[in-house]
Design a protein around this motif. Structure first.
Motif, PDB file in Angstrom:
ATOM      1  N   VAL A 167      -2.288   4.135   8.884  1.00  0.00           N
ATOM      2  CA  VAL A 167      -3.126   2.950   8.668  1.00  0.00           C
ATOM      3  C   VAL A 167      -3.211   2.606   7.186  1.00  0.00           C
ATOM      4  O   VAL A 167      -3.078   1.439   6.784  1.00  0.00           O
ATOM      5  N   SER A 170       0.041   1.268   5.654  1.00  0.00           N
ATOM      6  CA  SER A 170       0.384  -0.092   6.078  1.00  0.00           C
ATOM      7  C   SER A 170      -0.168  -1.138   5.118  1.00  0.00           C
ATOM      8  O   SER A 170       0.346  -2.262   5.061  1.00  0.00           O
ATOM      9  N   PHE A 172      -2.889  -2.676   5.340  1.00  0.00           N
ATOM     10  CA  PHE A 172      -3.696  -3.684   6.029  1.00  0.00           C
ATOM     11  C   PHE A 172      -5.154  -3.634   5.586  1.00  0.00           C
ATOM     12  O   PHE A 172      -5.804  -4.661   5.440  1.00  0.00           O
ATOM     13  N   LEU A 173      -5.667  -2.424   5.368  1.00  0.00           N
ATOM     14  CA  LEU A 173      -7.060  -2.258   4.986  1.00  0.00           C
ATOM     15  C   LEU A 173      -7.254  -2.107   3.484  1.00  0.00           C
ATOM     16  O   LEU A 173      -8.381  -2.168   3.001  1.00  0.00           O
ATOM     17  N   ALA A 179     -11.972   1.126   3.086  1.00  0.00           N
ATOM     18  CA  ALA A 179     -10.715   1.244   3.829  1.00  0.00           C
ATOM     19  C   ALA A 179     -10.477   2.681   4.281  1.00  0.00           C
ATOM     20  O   ALA A 179     -10.099   2.932   5.430  1.00  0.00           O
TER      21      ALA A 179
END
Length: 316
Positions: A167, A170, A172-173, A179
């Motif tokens: 995660v 990636s 994304f956060l 995050a």
């Protein structure tokens, strides 16, 4: 007024003792059970030295995160001088200096804030998800229970640290405090859900729940007022221990380069930066490792003591 509204009104009156002059038996039983459980638990905790050790350590580290300047002796963690690079601990500078010539005591102290915020934020998300999903699946059962349980199994199949790494890598956060906390919570809520679900299933068949239902209480009222208060004890134990686990997990992710990034201050970053200097400046790894270990141990000791206090079978 609808039949359901009349039933809820009657239930409120009976709880208040306005219709019969007596309090509701189901409410009395529920409150008596809760009061007895927590009073007995507190009596056991007061006699447990491990609980007090963990509580004192936890309080110290919490204060360290809230008012770090007090513990850092007024030093600025970002005020660096290369002429002090890797100096050993001394009476004036207890933890010495890091490679950039920054006061290492100040850096270790200020690192507590991010670690505790991540641990507490992640466990809060885990608690919310666990209570919500576990209560719904355990209370309603059926197809909804099957679907959500299989979803939980899917998350269980992904290793905790590996899932968080994927995660965070990636992007994304992002790589900030929130995050990292969310990434850890995404792959850490399943055990809390299972605990809540099993407790709800066990409690919902109790006599006082049947009495509340017979008085016309709605499903939401039964779940919130009668079932969850009696199902929260094992979840509280789990979340207390999990705070320590999440703090260690954050340090691991940061050490591996996928957690917090500089200029953030973190124990994981300090251990990662000091590993290449372990032979010449072991204090760069030793001090943040000791503080990290004590922090994790504090929450685990409190969780273990709380588990023993809430489980009559564990009491002497």
């Amino acid at each position: 007024m609808t039949d359901q509204q009349q039933a809820d009104l009657l239930h409120d009156e009976v709880e208040a003792g306005t219709t019969t002059g007596l309090a509701s038996p189901s409410v009395d039983v529920t409150k008596e059970r809760q009061n007895s459980l927590w009073s007995d638990a507190w009596g056991h905790l007061k006699r447990n030295p491990l609980f007090w050790i963990g509580a004192v350590l936890g309080l110290v580290f919490l204060l360290m995160a809230i008012v770090p300047q007090v513990f850092a002796r007024g030093a600025d963690p970002r005020a660096c001088n290369l002429s002090n690079s890797q100096q050993k601990p001394s009476a004036e500078h207890w933890f010495g200096f890091d490679q950039q010539g920054c006061d290492y005591l100040a850096n270790v102290v200020y690192g507590a804030r991010n670690s505790l915020i991540i641990g507490l934020l992640a466990v809060l998300v885990i608690l919310v998800l666990g209570l919500l999903v576990g209560a719904v699946t355990g209370f309603y059962g059926g197809l909804l229970d099957s679907l959500l349980s299989r979803l939980t199994d899917i998350f269980y199949a992904v290793p905790f640290i590996l899932g968080a790494i994927v995660v965070l890598r990636s992007g994304f956060l992002g790589r900030g405090v929130a995050a990292v906390a969310v990434a850890l919570a995404i792959f850490g809520w399943m055990t809390a859900m299972r605990l809540v679900r099993s407790q709800v299933i066990a409690v919902k068949s109790s006599d006082y729940v049947a009495a509340a239902r017979a008085m016309g209480a709605s499903n939401g009222r039964i779940l919130i007022r009668h079932i969850l208060p009696n199902a929260v004890a094992p979840v509280l134990v789990y979340t207390t221990i999990t705070i320590g686990v999440l703090i260690a997990a954050e340090a691991t992710l940061t050490y591996l380069g996928v957690g917090l990034q500089r200029p953030a201050i973190s124990w994981g970053l300090q251990i990662s930066a000091g590993q290449s200097l372990l032979r010449t400046s072991p204090h760069l790894v030793l001090f943040p490792s000791i503080i990290l270990t004590l922090t994790v141990m504090a929450f685990i000791m409190m969780g273990d003591a709380l588990r023993d206090a809430l489980d009559p079978r564990q009491r002497a």
